[in-house]
Design an enzyme around this catalytic site. Structure first.
Site, PDB file in Angstrom:
ATOM      1  N   TYR A   1      13.193  10.354  67.745  1.00  0.00           N
ATOM      2  CA  TYR A   1      13.856  11.811  67.806  1.00  0.00           C
ATOM      3  C   TYR A   1      12.703  12.829  68.494  1.00  0.00           C
ATOM      4  CZ  TYR A   1      17.557   9.923  64.655  1.00  0.00           C
ATOM      5  OH  TYR A   1      18.524   9.388  64.325  1.00  0.00           O
TER       6      TYR A   1
ATOM      7  N   HIS B   1      27.750  16.838  58.742  1.00  0.00           N
ATOM      8  CA  HIS B   1      26.471  16.047  58.738  1.00  0.00           C
ATOM      9  C   HIS B   1      25.799  15.571  57.519  1.00  0.00           C
ATOM     10  CE1 HIS B   1      22.624  15.711  60.604  1.00  0.00           C
ATOM     11  NE2 HIS B   1      21.951  16.419  59.701  1.00  0.00           N
TER      12      HIS B   1
END
Length: 607
Positions: free
Chosen positions: A200, A386
């Site tokens: 990430y 999410h």
């Protein structure tokens, strides 16, 4: 489709191609060899697949992205004649021909390099060997071979295979963007992708400076050519508007101990794109405002790189393109973060096949905020749900008074690696006094320790981001179960005061003395039954309300303690009734009608 007319007396045959018209498309493989198009209505979905092969094409729907228990269709073109068979794979990955053939061949053609197949099926087939196609995430698997299917069945495809998560029933949003429209890019420059499976990467950017208010009306991915499968998803977070511009100079791995502190100020998701997504266009009456004092100044872009082949020396320059215009829409779009307040007080026991968390956007918060800012309510037009790696399903439930309405959104097959805003079929009015529950289902069956609410992918979240209009001063509407009840469950009697460390320390009983509360929770001997009892207890605990404005301001209801609402009846997501397998297929009826009209005695369409 191709339809062929044949006159017996002269052995004359004429074939004509009729386009079916497809509203969605994507490339499934990293080399652009496997192309998928599709369209759907409320009962049926139709696919067209074009693959660089003269052999068979395989396409399937999997419960988890693997071959086992998948619903599969295999077809091709042999000697000018298309063929198609409905298969399924058992739990041991052995492929069987399905007795109930629910995939209907529409047409097929082949040239010297490519094969094209089109076929359709009902969304729900009432066949236990088929996978229902719903609004939830679908894990598509694909394969192809250089040879057609032989008498003994399809040969093993080798490396010509893959998988991709997508929403086949996404209503989508039309671009309709002028080629002359202004845009700006948020783009990484030569990021060295590490030699590991998952990375990430985060970098802060400054939003395009404008002299007056503008509206962003479309956001689309800028994926470096050849990196279509490397760049898995991109998230945009709004950051503190007072950041020092020196923070813009370099990127860093997200969720890393050495990442810049400024990354922690970027909390609210503004936009999300995931692999397979084609970008997001705001409705024609709504835009994302830039250029005013309350608009985003800095945003953090998080890029998830998926490198399962451990490629070395990969450098990436992907990002997002944002189209903006001075021609203002009627409404400014806003984003509300709802669900479970991200905190260590959100915890999941280990070894659980299923654990449920609920985050409440309480009626008290919506009554105060919307009651003052927009008494007539706001309209939600898209939702991003999410969670992290333990997440399996999410629902955003909507209540008005004592009545539960249909869910705002739901995904019964949530995939952490595929997250994007879902455009609602119909906008939903959210009124003062309504309340929302974001319900997340997790599995921790393979984990040995507690899972904590937090930012890393091994931590968990349970959030719904609502895109809505008109924009009001409400950034977060969340809840968090009280910690005392959770500690009492494992036998904690007293904590050390004053609290001088985080996580705070336990004083008694002796077995937990001088342990942090997180260590005490891990020390507790969890079992499936204890975990289930803990889950039931947590869902009934009083909640701490989070009801915040933009920046650091809060509504007065923030920090108060309320009880979870009583749910008298639970509304499930709408489902489509199964159609009988014996009911005539629309394609059959169409061709039968054509046969009567044109005296067709043979067609190139295999049914």
């Amino acid at each position: 489709m191709y339809v062929c007319f044949w006159r017996r007396s002269s052995s004359w045959k004429f074939c004509q191609f009729f386009s079916l018209g497809f509203s969605h498309s994507t490339i499934l493989d990293p080399h652009g060899k496997y192309n998928l198009k599709w369209r759907f209505d409320r009962r049926t979905i139709t696919f067209e697949i074009e693959v660089e092969t003269r052999g068979y094409i395989g396409f399937g729907l999997s419960p988890n992205g693997a071959m086992a228990s998948s619903d599969i269709v295999i077809g091709g073109v042999t000697d000018g004649t298309p063929y198609l068979q409905d298969y399924f794979a058992d739990a041991n990955r052995k492929v069987h021909r399905d007795v109930q053939q629910n995939y209907r061949l529409q047409y097929g053609r082949e040239n010297s390099t490519h094969t094209v197949l089109a076929f359709s099926r009902h969304l729900l087939t009432c066949d236990t060997s088929d996978k229902d196609i719903t609004e939830s995430t679908v894990r598509v698997i694909w394969a192809y071979h250089s040879e057609d299917v032989g008498p003994s069945g399809p040969m093993y495809h080798g490396v010509n295979r893959g998988r991709k998560s997508m929403r086949l029933l996404d209503p989508g949003s039309k671009a309709n963007i002028s080629s002359e429209m202004d845009f700006f890019n948020l783009q990484n420059i030569n990021v060295p992708v590490p030699f590991k499976d998952t990375t990430y990467w985060c970098q802060i950017f400054k939003i395009q400076e404008v002299q007056k208010k503008h509206h962003i009306i479309r956001i689309e991915p800028l994926i470096q050519r050849g990196h279509e499968n490397l760049v898995h998803h991109i998230l945009l977070y709004q950051c503190d508007s007072t950041l020092n511009e020196s923070e813009l100079k370099a990127g860093h791995e997200c969720y890393h101990p050495n990442m810049p502190d400024s990354f922690l100020t970027c909390e609210t998701i503004v936009f999300a794109w995931a692999i397979g997504g084609e970008g997001f266009t705001y409705p024609p009456h709504v835009g994302l405002s830039i250029g005013t004092s309350i608009d985003p100044v800095y945003v953090l872009m998080e890029v998830h790189y998926d490198n399962p082949a451990f490629q070395k020396g990969v450098v990436d320059s992907s990002g997002l393109r944002l189209f903006y215009t001075p021609e203002l829409r009627q409404y400014d779009a806003g984003v509300i973060e709802t669900g479970v307040w991200v905190s260590l007080y959100h915890m999941l026991p280990p070894g659980m096949q299923e654990y449920i968390s609920e985050g409440h956007c309480t009626r008290e918060c919506l009554q105060e905020s919307l009651g003052q800012e927009m008494p007539s309510g706001v309209r939600v037009f898209a939702v991003l749900m999410h969670a992290h790696l333990a997440g399996r399903a999410i629902r955003t439930r909507h209540f008005r008074g004592q009545e539960e309405l249909q869910p705002l959104s739901h995904d019964e097959e949530f995939d952490f690696n595929f997250q994007e805003f879902q455009l609602l079929k119909d906008e939903r009015l959210l009124l003062p006094g309504d309340n929302l529950i974001t319900e997340c289902k997790y599995t921790t069956k393979d984990r040995q320790n507690m899972t904590w609410g937090g930012l890393t992918t091994r931590d968990e979240m349970c959030l719904s981001y609502l895109l809505y209009y008109p924009r009001v001063n409400l950034a977060r509407c969340e809840s968090l179960p009280e910690i005392i009840g959770q500690l009492k469950f494992i036998g904690v009697k007293e904590i050390q005061v004053p609290v001088t460390t985080w996580p705070f320390m336990i004083k008694s009983p002796k077995k937990y003395s001088s342990l942090s509360f997180t260590e005490a929770m891990d020390k507790y001997r969890w079992s499936k039954n204890r975990g289930k009892s803990f889950n039931q207890m947590v869902l009934q605990l009083p909640m701490n309300v989070r009801c915040s404005k933009w920046g650091q301001d809060e509504w007065s209801i923030q920090g108060t303690i309320v009880s979870p609402p009583e749910v008298k009846s639970e509304v499930k997501p709408p489902s489509t009734m199964c159609r009988s397998a014996s009911e005539p297929h629309s394609g059959v009826v169409l061709l039968f009608t054509m046969c009567l009209t044109y005296s067709i005695v043979q067609t190139c369409l295999s049914l």
